[in-house]
Design an enzyme around this catalytic site. Structure first.
Site, PDB file in Angstrom:
ATOM      1  N   GLU A 477      11.125   2.019   4.668  1.00 50.80           N
ATOM      2  CA  GLU A 477       9.859   2.512   5.239  1.00 50.80           C
ATOM      3  C   GLU A 477      10.169   3.208   6.817  1.00 50.80           C
ATOM      4  O   GLU A 477      11.223   2.658   7.290  1.00 50.80           O
ATOM      5  CB  GLU A 477       9.093   1.218   5.609  1.00 50.80           C
ATOM      6  CG  GLU A 477       8.010   1.110   6.434  1.00 50.80           C
ATOM      7  CD  GLU A 477       7.105   2.373   5.875  1.00 50.80           C
ATOM      8  OE1 GLU A 477       6.597   3.403   6.560  1.00 50.80           O
ATOM      9  OE2 GLU A 477       6.598   2.156   4.784  1.00 50.80           O
ATOM     10  N   GLU A 529       4.001   4.920  -3.917  1.00 52.75           N
ATOM     11  CA  GLU A 529       2.583   4.955  -3.772  1.00 52.75           C
ATOM     12  C   GLU A 529       2.150   5.890  -2.642  1.00 52.75           C
ATOM     13  O   GLU A 529       1.397   5.647  -1.819  1.00 52.75           O
ATOM     14  CB  GLU A 529       1.998   3.454  -3.416  1.00 52.75           C
ATOM     15  CG  GLU A 529       2.192   2.848  -2.384  1.00 52.75           C
ATOM     16  CD  GLU A 529       1.282   1.574  -2.198  1.00 52.75           C
ATOM     17  OE1 GLU A 529       0.280   1.574  -2.436  1.00 52.75           O
ATOM     18  OE2 GLU A 529       1.886   0.736  -1.514  1.00 52.75           O
ATOM     19  N   GLU A 538      -1.365  14.330   0.054  1.00 54.80           N
ATOM     20  CA  GLU A 538      -0.423  13.349   1.060  1.00 54.80           C
ATOM     21  C   GLU A 538       1.121  13.748   1.096  1.00 54.80           C
ATOM     22  O   GLU A 538       1.967  12.666   1.258  1.00 54.80           O
ATOM     23  CB  GLU A 538      -0.886  11.948   1.066  1.00 54.80           C
ATOM     24  CG  GLU A 538      -2.277  11.611   1.432  1.00 54.80           C
ATOM     25  CD  GLU A 538      -2.603  10.295   1.730  1.00 54.80           C
ATOM     26  OE1 GLU A 538      -1.679   9.455   1.497  1.00 54.80           O
ATOM     27  OE2 GLU A 538      -3.695   9.997   1.648  1.00 54.80           O
TER      28      GLU A 538
END
Length: 782
Positions: A477, A529, A538
């Protein structure tokens, strides 16, 4: 303690239905109701009532003005010895309608003005070919609109054109409405129009044209073949002339016989304020009570699902003016007789309350018979209908916790992901595939890239437990704030079974092998995702390009495996009006692909052989075999950082393999208008290798979502707008061109629509086109 979920609008067991707001309109009423009459109407079950703005005294005054002007003209002609043709060439001033007086109206400000809907005089004729009549009608409308606005009216209903074939008359009408919108400061103008020109349901009120025998108008009354879309054509002309004003709405008259579904859907997309239903639309059942056909019930139930559900107006179904006047003369006593009380109890009402209007009673019955709101119609989701949101920039922006939480509230998406991961792990064991660390270690290496707050991490752990698979799990992340949350969650919920790494997935060096300093392994299953409303908007392709070099070959798996983007041209007047108002402060409003939960729309094309209503634009697969960036990394030992410009500017063009182009043809059987393109996506998360097993998929395509991922709410569609509405004739073809462009630093879309009409068996001509739109100035940054 018992659950109170039934009282929570967001709970699964909450049952609620659209509410009906029912009004009464009497076409024979020429005066506003007195306070007592108004109360009687409300007591019979109505929620509001229409009121004429002016009365018969004003009508006679206007007629006298017209007659006196004709007499003055004739006298002027005789005094000068002119013929009638010579007189028509003279520029004579038109009569001026004087201001209203107290004798011209009984409508006035009141404490129940919010329950009154002003109704303009039906005898004016804004479409008249007689310039005197059209001028007088326009003046009357402006006087009435101004006075109703002064009285506090929120809505003013204006009778629509009586016919549609006279294009000159429709233009005059549209110009008059445009002027009236300048007069009102707060009230909405609602044009009362039929769904189509059904014989026998025309307005019967005499107009100035019919009163003075307009010859041209009389000729137009001849019987003609019914064209279902002429009333919509008139409305389109009116609202176009008014530049899609947000103060302009439709009151739609429901016919006795409903038209084809295409026309019903067309009106569904328009700004409906009222649905009006007359007595001829109802049918009497065996007991003599009014009812509507099942088709009418379905139509009303469908229209009531709009975020701003239309109100219902029951026309000429009582209580009559005579009954109201009688009630005024003989008011109910405080103490009814025993017979009156007994009768009231049998009718389920209070003794002094008048019987409920039978038409209102039937509509209340339909209200209760509606299907409850579904899981896709919670108050929160309904509030997003046709509400424009800028697409996320996940690479350049760090999302907030509330945004993650909203996405995590969709169990369907994560159930499908867990199913895909479970299938992949189970087949890995069944097919005895070697892991990336074999033979030294048989643990499956799994990485969740873009972990957010960790919902996919939890699903990976559950899939491993369900299949008995030993795994090493990495969570990547780049958002430093979400990284803190992941560390905490790893301690609290995951028993420190996850290796959490703060990094942009494109910069990650791979899973470090235990006890092997500086040596990195490969990933057996990569889970992400990163999908957007259009699949790739995106930058999922660009993100996965940067990490796919860590997927083991040949057995490594990417979940998702592939995704496709789909398009369909739509009519969406409400969104176009919204964008028009935004464009004054936002010059990029019509160049932005907006994420929105499309609802009040009309899919203008039809499904025909070789041309579907929803068509695939392009597709992405993962992992790709090789990319320019991969070649550079293998050769130089580091990831290539492009200076920008792409191959178009003579640069390396390392992202050109993610550029796309499509050219699609959509067939439109009926004439109409398109305001832009609706975009959707589908994704294959995992395709089992075992024969007979279906792939695990998710979809937001309207005709596939219920089959592949029912009730999934994680993604709303994307909308590519057109700066100007594009009109197309009957049996036309819309040619849609779209590009996904890149310059190695950002990604943007370009789109245009062209209209072609067939003029012969093998000949078609271009009859319209949009300009080329581009989102480059607001591109998604890599």
């Amino acid at each position: 303690m018992a659950s109170n979920g039934g009282l929570n609008p967001e709970s699964d067991d909450f049952e609620s239905r659209p509410n009906f707001c029912i009004g009464q309109h009497d076409s024979n009423r020429f005066e506003s109701l007195s306070d007592g009459q108004y109360r009687q109407v409300m007591k019979s079950g109505f929620n509001f009532v229409t009121t004429p703005i002016t009365n018969q005294h004003f009508f006679r005054r206007v007629v006298d003005l017209y007659n006196s002007h004709l007499a003055e003209r004739e006298q002027w002609r005789q005094d000068r010895g002119l013929t009638s043709s010579q007189l028509s060439n003279q520029s004579l001033p038109a009569p001026i309608v004087p201001t209203l007086t107290n004798k011209d109206t009984s409508y006035a400000p009141s404490n129940y003005v919010s329950s009154l809907v002003a109704y303009a005089s039906p005898w004016i004729d804004l479409c008249s070919s007689n310039p005197l009549i059209s001028s007088i009608s326009r003046q009357v409308l402006n006087l009435e609109v101004a006075y109703a606005n002064f009285c506090g009216a929120r809505s003013i209903i204006i009778p629509g054109p009586r016919e549609d074939e006279d294009s000159r008359g429709i233009a005059l009408y549209a110009r008059a409405i445009h002027e009236a919108l300048q007069v009102t400061t707060r009230a909405n103008l609602i044009i009362h129009l039929p769904m189509y020109r059904e014989p026998g349901l025309d307005e019967k009120v005499e107009t100035l044209s019919s009163l003075f025998a307009d010859a041209n108008r009389a000729e137009a009354d001849a019987v003609k073949e019914i064209d279902l879309f002429t009333a919509w054509d008139s409305w389109h002309t009116i609202r176009s002339a008014c530049k899609y004003s947000t103060q302009l709405f439709v009151a739609l008259r429901i016919p006795r016989r409903l038209p084809e579904k295409d026309l019903q859907d067309r009106w569904f997309a328009e700004p409906l304020h009222y649905l009006s239903i007359g007595p001829k639309t109802f049918k009497a059942n065996r007991a003599g009570h009014p009812t509507l056909t099942p088709h009418h019930q379905q139509l009303i139930n469908h229209y009531m699902r709009l975020k701003n559900a239309p109100w219902l107006i029951l026309c000429d179904v009582g209580p009559s003016l005579e009954s109201l006047e009688e009630a005024q003369v003989h008011p109910a006593t405080d103490f009814p007789s025993l017979a009156e009380a007994s009768k009231a109890l049998k009718e389920n009402r209070r003794p002094n309350q008048p019987p409920q209007n039978p038409y209102v009673g039937y509509m209340r019955y339909l209200e209760r018979q509606q299907a409850p709101f579904s899981a896709m119609e919670t108050p929160t989701l309904t509030s997003f209908q046709d509400w424009l949101q800028s697409p996320l920039q996940p690479l350049s922006d760090n999302l907030e916790s509330a945004t993650y939480e909203m996405f995590e509230g969709d169990p369907v998406k994560y159930d499908q992901y867990e199913l895909a991961i479970t299938e992949a792990m189970a087949e890995w064991k069944t097919l005895k595939k070697p892991t990336s660390q074999a033979p030294s270690n048989s643990d499956l290496i799994v990485a969740v890239a873009g972990a957010g707050r960790g919902p996919l991490v939890t699903r990976v752990l559950r899939a491993a437990e369900a299949t008995g698979t030993a795994i090493q799990l990495w969570a990547l992340e780049k958002n430093q704030n979400a990284y803190v949350y992941l560390l905490s969650k790893n301690e609290r919920e995951w028993d420190s079974r996850v290796t959490v790494v703060k990094t942009d997935m494109r910069e990650w060096q791979g899973p470090a092998m235990k006890d092997h300093n500086g040596i990195f392994s490969k990933v057996d299953i990569l889970v992400t995702e990163l999908l957007g409303s259009f699949g790739d908007n995106e930058l999922s392709p660009e993100c996965l390009d940067g990490i796919q070099r860590h997927i083991s070959r040949p057995h490594g798996i990417s979940i998702p495996h592939s995704y496709t983007a789909h398009l369909s041209p739509i009519a969406t007047p409400r969104i176009f009006a919204d964008l028009s108002s935004r464009s004054h402060g936002d010059p990029q409003a019509f160049e932005t692909p907006w994420v929105t939960r499309l609802h009040a729309i009309d899919f203008v094309s039809q499904k025909v052989p070789r041309h579907g209503r929803f068509q695939q634009a392009w597709e992405f697969f993962h992992p790709v075999e090789i990319s320019r960036a991969d070649e550079f990394a293998e050769d130089k030992g580091r990831r290539f950082i492009s200076p920008g410009g792409g191959s178009m500017a003579g640069s390396s063009g390392t992202n050109d393999h993610n550029a796309r182009h499509c050219h699609l043809t959509f067939v439109c059987r009926t004439r109409g208008v398109t305001h832009g393109l609706a975009g959707y996506f589908e994704s294959v998360l995992y395709t089992p290798q075992a024969a007979g097993k279906e792939p695990v998929e998710i979809s937001i395509l309207p005709d596939q979502i219920d089959r592949k991922s029912k009730d999934m709410v994680s993604w709303f569609p994307i909308f590519f707008p057109l700066k100007q509405p594009l009109y197309f004739p009957q049996d036309a073809e819309l040619e849609v061109s779209m590009w996904r462009q890149t310059d190695d630093t950002k990604v943007w879309y370009e789109w245009m629509v062209e209209v072609y009409a067939w003029v012969g068996p093998k000949t078609r001509i271009k009859v319209g086109a949009s300009e080329l739109h581009s989102s480059r100035k607001i591109a998604c940054l890599m």
